[in-house]
Design an enzyme around this catalytic site. Structure first.
Site, PDB file in Angstrom:
ATOM      1  NE  ARG A   1      -4.325  -1.246   0.091  1.00 10.28           N
ATOM      2  CZ  ARG A   1      -4.546  -2.190  -0.833  1.00 10.28           C
ATOM      3  NH1 ARG A   1      -3.655  -2.448  -1.772  1.00 10.28           N
ATOM      4  NH2 ARG A   1      -5.682  -2.859  -0.849  1.00 10.28           N
TER       5      ARG A   1
ATOM      6  CG  HIS B   1      -3.616  -0.349  -7.008  1.00  4.23           C
ATOM      7  ND1 HIS B   1      -3.917   0.205  -5.792  1.00  4.23           N
ATOM      8  CD2 HIS B   1      -3.754  -1.685  -6.835  1.00  4.23           C
ATOM      9  CE1 HIS B   1      -4.241  -0.745  -4.924  1.00  4.23           C
ATOM     10  NE2 HIS B   1      -4.151  -1.912  -5.544  1.00  4.23           N
TER      11      HIS B   1
HETATM   12  P1  NDP Z   1      -2.172 -11.664   4.388  1.00  7.48           P
HETATM   13  O1  NDP Z   1      -3.026 -11.143   5.484  1.00  7.48           O
HETATM   14  O2  NDP Z   1      -2.428 -13.036   3.877  1.00  7.48           O
HETATM   15  O3  NDP Z   1      -0.637 -11.623   4.837  1.00  7.48           O
HETATM   16  C1  NDP Z   1      -0.078 -10.538   5.490  1.00  7.48           C
HETATM   17  C2  NDP Z   1       1.375 -10.848   5.836  1.00  7.48           C
HETATM   18  O4  NDP Z   1       1.961  -9.666   6.360  1.00  7.48           O
HETATM   19  C3  NDP Z   1       1.504 -11.933   6.905  1.00  7.48           C
HETATM   20  O5  NDP Z   1       2.597 -12.753   6.618  1.00  7.48           O
HETATM   21  C4  NDP Z   1       1.747 -11.113   8.169  1.00  7.48           C
HETATM   22  O6  NDP Z   1       2.499 -11.781   9.152  1.00  7.48           O
HETATM   23  C5  NDP Z   1       2.570  -9.984   7.618  1.00  7.48           C
HETATM   24  N1  NDP Z   1       2.507  -8.828   8.530  1.00  7.48           N
HETATM   25  C6  NDP Z   1       1.435  -8.091   8.886  1.00  7.48           C
HETATM   26  N2  NDP Z   1       1.777  -7.132   9.761  1.00  7.48           N
HETATM   27  C7  NDP Z   1       3.125  -7.265   9.959  1.00  7.48           C
HETATM   28  C8  NDP Z   1       4.067  -6.578  10.753  1.00  7.48           C
HETATM   29  N3  NDP Z   1       3.712  -5.550  11.543  1.00  7.48           N
HETATM   30  N4  NDP Z   1       5.343  -6.996  10.716  1.00  7.48           N
HETATM   31  C9  NDP Z   1       5.719  -8.045   9.939  1.00  7.48           C
HETATM   32  N5  NDP Z   1       4.862  -8.747   9.159  1.00  7.48           N
HETATM   33  C10 NDP Z   1       3.579  -8.352   9.168  1.00  7.48           C
HETATM   34  O7  NDP Z   1      -2.275 -10.594   3.218  1.00  7.48           O
HETATM   35  P2  NDP Z   1      -2.147 -10.864   1.649  1.00  7.48           P
HETATM   36  O8  NDP Z   1      -0.875 -11.570   1.394  1.00  7.48           O
HETATM   37  O9  NDP Z   1      -3.393 -11.460   1.127  1.00  7.48           O
HETATM   38  O10 NDP Z   1      -2.100  -9.354   1.086  1.00  7.48           O
HETATM   39  C11 NDP Z   1      -1.097  -8.455   1.502  1.00  7.48           C
HETATM   40  C12 NDP Z   1      -1.412  -7.053   0.987  1.00  7.48           C
HETATM   41  O11 NDP Z   1      -1.157  -6.949  -0.406  1.00  7.48           O
HETATM   42  C13 NDP Z   1      -2.862  -6.593   1.082  1.00  7.48           C
HETATM   43  O12 NDP Z   1      -3.218  -6.240   2.402  1.00  7.48           O
HETATM   44  C14 NDP Z   1      -2.876  -5.418   0.136  1.00  7.48           C
HETATM   45  O13 NDP Z   1      -2.481  -4.250   0.830  1.00  7.48           O
HETATM   46  C15 NDP Z   1      -1.814  -5.771  -0.892  1.00  7.48           C
HETATM   47  N6  NDP Z   1      -2.386  -6.042  -2.209  1.00  7.48           N
HETATM   48  C16 NDP Z   1      -1.955  -5.297  -3.269  1.00  7.48           C
HETATM   49  C17 NDP Z   1      -2.454  -5.529  -4.520  1.00  7.48           C
HETATM   50  C18 NDP Z   1      -1.949  -4.770  -5.700  1.00  7.48           C
HETATM   51  O14 NDP Z   1      -2.468  -4.916  -6.810  1.00  7.48           O
HETATM   52  N7  NDP Z   1      -0.907  -3.969  -5.531  1.00  7.48           N
HETATM   53  C19 NDP Z   1      -3.475  -6.550  -4.788  1.00  7.48           C
HETATM   54  C20 NDP Z   1      -3.844  -7.270  -3.615  1.00  7.48           C
HETATM   55  C21 NDP Z   1      -3.319  -7.006  -2.365  1.00  7.48           C
HETATM   56  P3  NDP Z   1       2.005 -13.150   9.857  1.00  7.48           P
HETATM   57  O15 NDP Z   1       2.197 -14.201   8.795  1.00  7.48           O
HETATM   58  O16 NDP Z   1       2.911 -13.314  10.977  1.00  7.48           O
HETATM   59  O17 NDP Z   1       0.563 -12.919  10.204  1.00  7.48           O
HETATM   60  C1  OXD Z   2      -6.500  -5.482  -3.306  1.00  3.78           C
HETATM   61  C2  OXD Z   2      -5.928  -4.513  -4.211  1.00  3.78           C
HETATM   62  O1  OXD Z   2      -6.353  -5.309  -2.108  1.00  3.78           O
HETATM   63  O2  OXD Z   2      -6.357  -4.445  -5.365  1.00  3.78           O
HETATM   64  O3  OXD Z   2      -7.096  -6.466  -3.773  1.00  3.78           O
HETATM   65  O4  OXD Z   2      -5.016  -3.779  -3.859  1.00  3.78           O
END
Ligand code: NDP
Ligand code: OXD
Length: 317
Positions: A232, A280
């Site tokens: 993000r 994006h």
């Molecule tokens: P998940 O919830 O499956 O995974 C999040 C990961 O981040 C986990 O491994 C979690 O750790 C880790 N995490 C969260 N907070 C912290 C922290 N403070 N310190 C260290 N690690 C942390 O999310 P997704 O993989 O499904 O998606 C991730 C993000 O990708 C979305 O929230 C969105 O913002 C972004 N995204 C972007 C898109 C784009 O087109 N650019 C499309 C889709 C998503 P733990 O495993 O320990 O819980």
């Molecule tokens: C999502 C994105 O969160 O598009 O799916 O960023």
């Protein structure tokens, strides 16, 4: 006033800025389980059992008193959770779509390869009319660090390892993934960064991850490192990145997400020779794979079973 009880649970499709037409055929298949209504034709707000949400203004979901679940069209739920009036009685559920993970992995591997093979340097050399070949190390000698090892980051890390890169990953809790060196939490963050030559951010936006890509992180990376942000925009301190690029400590960046989207026309990222701007578009939710996942979750909701992808509102993801 007494009202007729709706014969079936109602799912409200309320995804703003999304072409409902592209979803309608797939969503229609859900009519076997629930009655589907499309915003703004919500009917009696008391009928709505579940919502399919994206881009709604704050306070939007407050009007549905019997809402049991809000299914996010996207994987990121930061905008949804920023709504202070989000009903506490409803579970918030993020999108888990295999095709989105596959999109993301393809995109991240492409960006990693772009930087690994010095394409960002060739872009600068081309602008100067300079013919110079740059020899990259073997993939196995290139260390890629992935921040976030969830549904998307975990998949990217595994696919990068399968492509032969030396992959390390960082998460909040201890994680084990084959062929990935994993690091946990704040205490291991510096160690994670110290050898990371290409950094990929795939963290959710939470109070803990806001502004995480800052001068502190850039200076902890080896000189010449590259940064890819697909998490993000509010995770990146824009001015810190510009300063790190201008000092030469960071060699280049690929950015898919921004503090303000669309990226304002006068933002310096647009014209920086070492920044690639992508609007994006790293990964998309695909109706033909996302709707079956939604259908499975709706079935669980109606059966009173635990849902897949429920967001923990205390951690924010
Ligand atoms: P998940 O919830 O499956 O995974 C999040 C990961 O981040 C986990 O491994 C979690 O750790 C880790 N995490 C969260 N907070 C912290 C922290 N403070 N310190 C260290 N690690 C942390 O999310 P997704 O993989 O499904 O998606 C991730 C993000 O990708 C979305 O929230 C969105 O913002 C972004 N995204 C972007 C898109 C784009 O087109 N650019 C499309 C889709 C998503 P733990 O495993 O320990 O819980
Ligand atoms: C999502 C994105 O969160 O598009 O799916 O960023």
């Amino acid at each position: 006033m007494a009202r007729e009880t709706p014969p079936r649970p109602v799912l409200l499709f309320a995804c703003e800025g999304v072409d409902a037409g592209a979803w309608r055929a797939e969503i229609d298949a859900l009519q076997a389980q629930v009655e589907v209504r499309f915003w703004p034709d919500a009917g009696d707000p008391r009928d709505v059992t579940a919502g399919f949400a994206w881009g709604n203004p704050p306070g939007f979901w407050r009007r549905f008193p019997n809402l049991r679940a809000i299914f996010s069209l996207g994987a990121g739920v930061d905008t949804l959770l920023a709504d202070r009036d989000l009903p506490t009685s409803a579970q918030v559920v993020r999108m888990l779509d295999d095709s989105m993970a596959s999109d993301m992995s393809d995109f991240v591997r492409m960006c990693v390869t772009y930087h690994h093979r010095a394409m960002h340097e060739y872009a600068v050399l081309q602008a100067e009319g300079v013919w110079r070949s740059i020899r990259p190390p073997r993939n196995a000698r290139r260390t890629v660090g992935v921040m976030g090892l969830g549904a998307l980051g975990g998949r990217c890390a595994l696919d990068l390892a399968a492509a032969g890169f030396a992959v390390r990953g960082w998460a909040r809790r201890s994680r084990t993934l084959p062929d990935i060196a994993t690091f946990t939490g704040e205490v291991e963050f510096e160690a994670f960064l110290a050898a990371t030559e290409i950094l990929v951010c795939l963290l959710p936006l939470t109070p803990e991850t806001e502004d995480i890509l800052s001068a502190r992180v850039f200076s902890a990376l080896p000189r010449g490192a590259c940064v890819i942000n697909v998490g993000r925009g509010r995770q990146l301190v824009d001015d810190d990145l510009l300063a790190a690029l201008d000092s030469g400590h960071i060699a280049a960046a690929t950015l898919d997400v921004f503090r303000v989207e669309p990226l304002p026309a006068d933002h310096p990222f647009w014209r920086h020779p070492r920044i690639t701007v992508v609007p994006h578009a790293a990964a998309f939710t695909h109706p033909d794979t996302a709707v079956p996942a939604l259908a499975a979750n709706l079935r669980r909701l109606l059966d009173g079973a635990p849902l897949a992808g429920v967001v923990d509102r205390t951690t924010g993801y």
